[in-house]
Design a protein around this motif. Structure first.
Motif, PDB file in Angstrom:
ATOM      1  N   LEU A  35      25.178 -38.944  89.735  1.00 43.25           N
ATOM      2  CA  LEU A  35      26.351 -39.795  89.507  1.00 43.25           C
ATOM      3  C   LEU A  35      26.373 -40.842  90.597  1.00 43.25           C
ATOM      4  CD1 LEU A  35      28.601 -36.789  88.783  1.00 43.25           C
ATOM      5  CD2 LEU A  35      28.650 -38.792  87.317  1.00 43.25           C
ATOM      6  N   ASP A 124      28.915 -28.770  87.308  1.00 45.25           N
ATOM      7  CA  ASP A 124      28.531 -29.545  86.140  1.00 45.25           C
ATOM      8  C   ASP A 124      28.974 -31.000  86.340  1.00 45.25           C
ATOM      9  OD1 ASP A 124      31.242 -28.076  84.129  1.00 45.25           O
ATOM     10  OD2 ASP A 124      31.272 -29.385  85.898  1.00 45.25           O
ATOM     11  N   GLY A 125      28.873 -31.801  85.268  1.00 42.95           N
ATOM     12  CA  GLY A 125      29.175 -33.228  85.396  1.00 42.95           C
ATOM     13  C   GLY A 125      30.601 -33.498  85.834  1.00 42.95           C
ATOM     14  N   THR A 126      31.538 -32.718  85.326  1.00 41.70           N
ATOM     15  CA  THR A 126      32.945 -32.946  85.675  1.00 41.70           C
ATOM     16  C   THR A 126      33.177 -32.652  87.157  1.00 41.70           C
ATOM     17  OG1 THR A 126      33.536 -32.262  83.443  1.00 41.70           O
ATOM     18  CG2 THR A 126      35.316 -32.345  85.064  1.00 41.70           C
ATOM     19  N   LEU A 129      31.575 -35.394  89.176  1.00 39.27           N
ATOM     20  CA  LEU A 129      32.345 -36.643  89.173  1.00 39.27           C
ATOM     21  C   LEU A 129      33.529 -36.562  90.132  1.00 39.27           C
ATOM     22  CD1 LEU A 129      32.619 -39.452  87.895  1.00 39.27           C
ATOM     23  CD2 LEU A 129      33.995 -38.419  86.094  1.00 39.27           C
ATOM     24  N   ASN A 258      32.922 -29.853  77.746  1.00 44.27           N
ATOM     25  CA  ASN A 258      33.667 -29.427  78.930  1.00 44.27           C
ATOM     26  C   ASN A 258      34.719 -28.399  78.511  1.00 44.27           C
ATOM     27  OD1 ASN A 258      34.904 -29.238  81.389  1.00 44.27           O
ATOM     28  ND2 ASN A 258      35.803 -31.289  81.357  1.00 44.27           N
ATOM     29  N   SER A 353      24.874 -36.314  77.071  1.00 44.63           N
ATOM     30  CA  SER A 353      25.984 -35.839  77.890  1.00 44.63           C
ATOM     31  C   SER A 353      26.931 -36.995  78.150  1.00 44.63           C
ATOM     32  CB  SER A 353      25.434 -35.287  79.216  1.00 44.63           C
ATOM     33  OG  SER A 353      26.459 -34.687  79.958  1.00 44.63           O
ATOM     34  N   ASN A 354      28.154 -36.856  77.661  1.00 45.88           N
ATOM     35  CA  ASN A 354      29.123 -37.941  77.763  1.00 45.88           C
ATOM     36  C   ASN A 354      30.286 -37.500  78.637  1.00 45.88           C
ATOM     37  OD1 ASN A 354      30.821 -40.095  77.407  1.00 45.88           O
ATOM     38  ND2 ASN A 354      30.998 -39.913  75.193  1.00 45.88           N
ATOM     39  N   LEU A 355      30.460 -38.164  79.765  1.00 47.63           N
ATOM     40  CA  LEU A 355      31.560 -37.816  80.655  1.00 47.63           C
ATOM     41  C   LEU A 355      32.868 -38.519  80.289  1.00 47.63           C
ATOM     42  CD1 LEU A 355      30.147 -37.552  84.287  1.00 47.63           C
ATOM     43  CD2 LEU A 355      30.987 -35.759  82.804  1.00 47.63           C
ATOM     44  N   ALA A 358      36.146 -42.802  82.580  1.00 41.59           N
ATOM     45  CA  ALA A 358      36.575 -42.475  83.941  1.00 41.59           C
ATOM     46  C   ALA A 358      37.621 -43.484  84.395  1.00 41.59           C
ATOM     47  CB  ALA A 358      35.387 -42.499  84.893  1.00 41.59           C
ATOM     48  N   PHE A 373      25.963 -42.411  85.266  1.00 40.40           N
ATOM     49  CA  PHE A 373      25.700 -40.977  85.148  1.00 40.40           C
ATOM     50  C   PHE A 373      24.336 -40.834  84.504  1.00 40.40           C
ATOM     51  CE2 PHE A 373      25.958 -36.655  84.568  1.00 40.40           C
ATOM     52  CZ  PHE A 373      26.259 -36.198  83.306  1.00 40.40           C
ATOM     53  N   ILE A 388      28.780 -42.752  80.474  1.00 43.09           N
ATOM     54  CA  ILE A 388      30.098 -42.752  81.121  1.00 43.09           C
ATOM     55  C   ILE A 388      30.687 -44.138  80.951  1.00 43.09           C
ATOM     56  CG2 ILE A 388      29.159 -43.342  83.404  1.00 43.09           C
ATOM     57  CD1 ILE A 388      31.352 -41.525  84.616  1.00 43.09           C
TER      58      ILE A 388
END
Lengths: 430, 235
Positions: A35, A124-126, A129, A258, A353-355, A358, A373, A388
């Protein structure tokens, strides 16, 4: 009221999702993701170092070293912080834990950009971030004296960590009922292998509103829309294969979900599941609308609390199995690696993978121009996609360990043909 | 900002050719120049492959078992008992302890390794003396010689690793240790043969070693002389 929080423990068990990664890790592959935040001015390394120090105190789940026990791997708390590194042209390629002082993440900088690369054992990604936002907030506070309001997504480094941030939410919310992990093996994208330890990165920048409008006009979510486009592109590549067997294999895209959306948890460790929407070319030719319908209904059925809980409960119940727990690690490790090779990447052609979108507070947003990301390549699948959105721009990063950019080209040209303008940049070498 | 005529995408100023199709950027009104800022630096992280010595040592240990087992089986088939193959097995075990065991250890350090090597050597020599029915040489000769060798190796490794000893003093100490070791070896052998500790030939080794030790000790104090030698003799 300032309630005294207990000190973080000296050691942790790995969370349920993280247990597979040390076993699956090899000399040439580590499950990494990255990230980054692009600022308005060049990064000051000295200030970034101080920001990293204070952020790491607030994130004890990052200051950990992987250790080997008799029956399981575990995480041990460490003092200090990893050295800052200059960014490189091939990020997310590999992480040698011995070189990084045992830390399982690293902070890199290049011109205006601060990047964090994290081994999936940690979070993880969350969670990643949240770490990046907090790190950047601390940096901006130290550099410009910016008073950035803190929240659940940008943590206050002057406060001690909360116990809930360190919990293994998989164990807390799993139930007793499992479901079968059996899935069909998906079509795999092949190509000319890239130079060892180099990865091609192609970034597409597009107006987020244009994507939202396209998705809305088709009656699907943005995630479903992008997944369907990706499936269609892989399908187009597949239909050019010589082998009939490969042309008839399912085309599936792994979509991480998530789980924090479904449960009240503050954990900063791994807490995500995945679904593999796709199509079966054996049943006939698919149009884009048919793919979109298949994805929408698949997600509607599978991406629900019940189904995802059953999926994660399967893994938790496996972890709780007495025979498995009693097996020493030198037996468990090759078994888990085999299970990973059989069940892991083989069930999807690629990953998206979609965050999501933001949002940063205004005090911070005026200094941050872009968020990125990207994923390291998977062990079997050579092309991955991460996405992202920030300040009206959607940033889609493809990473591939093969030379041919076929999938990216199909993907972005499809979006262009739908009327979505795309700007491309990359790390290509001249 | 240029477009790719093939793909229809806009290309960031850093792109000399389209990353999707490889078509070069040709814009007569805005020729491509190397931008001041690139999205990624040019520097590529080179990954140095470490040889996994532990894995290699484990593999070699397993492979070593093959000739040892074949030897024992041949011995049993021919002689209906384990006789000469014990010499081979003992040698194999020594080889394992001297060469492969330090590679298998996570953090090998000199003391346990040297003590292990000495013990392996003693056990093998003991095995030989037992099998050959001649145990008269083991205690008065083999045991002290192995202990002297172990002591010498340990001493040299401590000298080399020591941070308190600087420069050419390392070499001095090594020569001193060699001199002392030669006297002890001579004494043990003479005692075994003649019954008395009276070193003789070791004086021809010890005296030059002592001279060299003093020479290097003195040389270490003369910085100018050291520089002069280094200047004339550098490779």
């Amino acid at each position: 009221m300032n309630t005294k929080q207990p000190a973080p423990p000296e050691w942790f068990k790995l969370d349920n999702a993280a247990k597979i990664y040390p076993a699956a890790k090899s000399r040439n592959w580590t499950a990494l993701f990255r990230l980054s935040a692009t600022l308005t001015e060049p990064v000051d390394p000295a200030i970034l170092h101080e920001a990293q120090k204070s952020t790491l105190k607030r994130f004890p789940s990052f200051a950990l070293k992987l250790r080997r026990g008799m029956f399981w791997y575990y995480l041990e708390r460490m003092e200090g912080e990893p050295a800052l590194q200059q960014d490189v042209a091939n990020p997310c390629v590999r992480m040698d834990l011995r070189e990084n002082r045992g830390f399982m993440f690293r902070v890199r900088y290049h011109e205006n950009r601060i990047a964090v690369e994290i081994f999936h054992v940690l979070t993880d990604g969350t969670g990643g971030l949240c770490f990046l936002k907090t790190l950047v907030a601390e940096y901006l506070r130290l550099r410009y004296g910016a008073a950035i309001p803190r929240s659940a997504e940008i943590l206050d480094c002057s406060q001690p960590p909360r116990a809930g941030e360190l919990e293994d939410s998989f164990l807390k919310y799993a139930r007793s009922v499992s479901r079968s992990r059996k899935e069909s093996v998906a079509y795999r994208i092949t190509g000319t292998p890239e130079d060892p330890h180099y990865m091609n990165i192609t970034t597409g920048l597009l107006p987020a509103q244009a994507v939202i409008d396209q998705a809305k006009s088709r009656g699907v979510s943005v995630n479903d829309f992008l997944t369907a486009v990706l499936i269609q592109c892989v399908y187009q590549m597949q239909q050019k294969e010589h082998s009939r067997r490969r042309r008839m294999q399912p085309v599936k895209v792994c979509v991480p979900i998530n789980l924090r959306k479904f449960y009240p948890t503050h954990t900063l460790r791994n807490f995500a599941s995945y679904v593999n929407p796709g199509i079966e070319p054996r049943y006939g030719e698919y149009s884009f609308d048919e793919i979109l319908t298949a994805v929408r209904h698949y997600m509607g059925l599978e991406a629900t609390e019940k189904m995802l809980n059953a999926k994660m409960s399967t893994n938790v119940n496996t972890e709780r199995n007495k025979a498995l727990r009693a097996a020493p690690l030198f037996i468990k490790k090759p078994t888990m690696k085999l299970a990973f090779l059989l069940n892991g990447d083989r069930n999807a052609s690629t990953i998206l993978s979609n965050l999501g979108y933001a949002v940063l507070p205004d005090e911070m947003a005026k200094y941050v121009t872009r968020l990125d990301f990207l994923l390291g390549s998977l062990s079997l699948n050579r092309v991955t996609c991460a996405c992202i959105s920030y300040q009206g721009t959607m940033c889609i990063n493809f990473t591939r360990a093969i030379k041919e950019p076929t999938l990216e080209r199909l993907f972005f040209t499809t979006l262009v043909q739908m009327g979505i303008p795309v700007t491309i940049e990359s790390n290509q070498r001249y | 900002m240029s477009y790719c005529v093939n793909c229809g995408v806009k290309l960031a100023p850093s792109e000399k050719k389209c990353p999707l199709c490889g078509v070069p950027v040709v814009n007569p009104r805005d020729p491509w120049v190397e931008p001041a800022r690139r999205p990624y630096p040019k520097q590529v992280e080179r990954v140095m492959h470490r040889i996994d010595r532990r894995y290699g040592a484990a593999l070699a240990s397993l492979l070593l078992l093959i000739p040892l087992m074949l030897t024992v089986i041949s011995d049993v088939i021919v002689n209906r008992a384990v006789t000469w193959s014990l010499y081979v097995v003992g040698a194999g075990a020594c080889l394992f302890v001297w060469v492969l065991l330090p590679l298998l250890l996570k953090k090998p350090s000199p003391l346990p390794c040297v003590l292990g090597d000495a013990l392996a050597a003693l056990l093998y020599l003991g095995l030989i003396s037992t099998l050959a029915d001649s145990s008269g040489w083991f205690l008065p000769l083999a045991l002290p010689l192995v202990l002297i060798a172990a002591g010498l190796v340990l001493g040299i490794s401590q000298v080399i690793r020591s941070r308190k000893i600087r420069g050419l003093r390392h070499v001095s100490w090594v020569f001193l240790l060699l001199g002392v070791a030669s006297i002890l070896v001579d004494g043990v052998i003479h005692h075994f043969i003649a019954g008395s500790f009276a070193p003789f030939w070791s004086l021809f080794v010890c005296i030059p070693c002592l001279v060299f030790a003093i020479l290097f000790m003195m040389l270490e104090r003369k910085q100018k002389l050291k520089d002069e030698i280094r200047r004339r003799l550098f490779l």
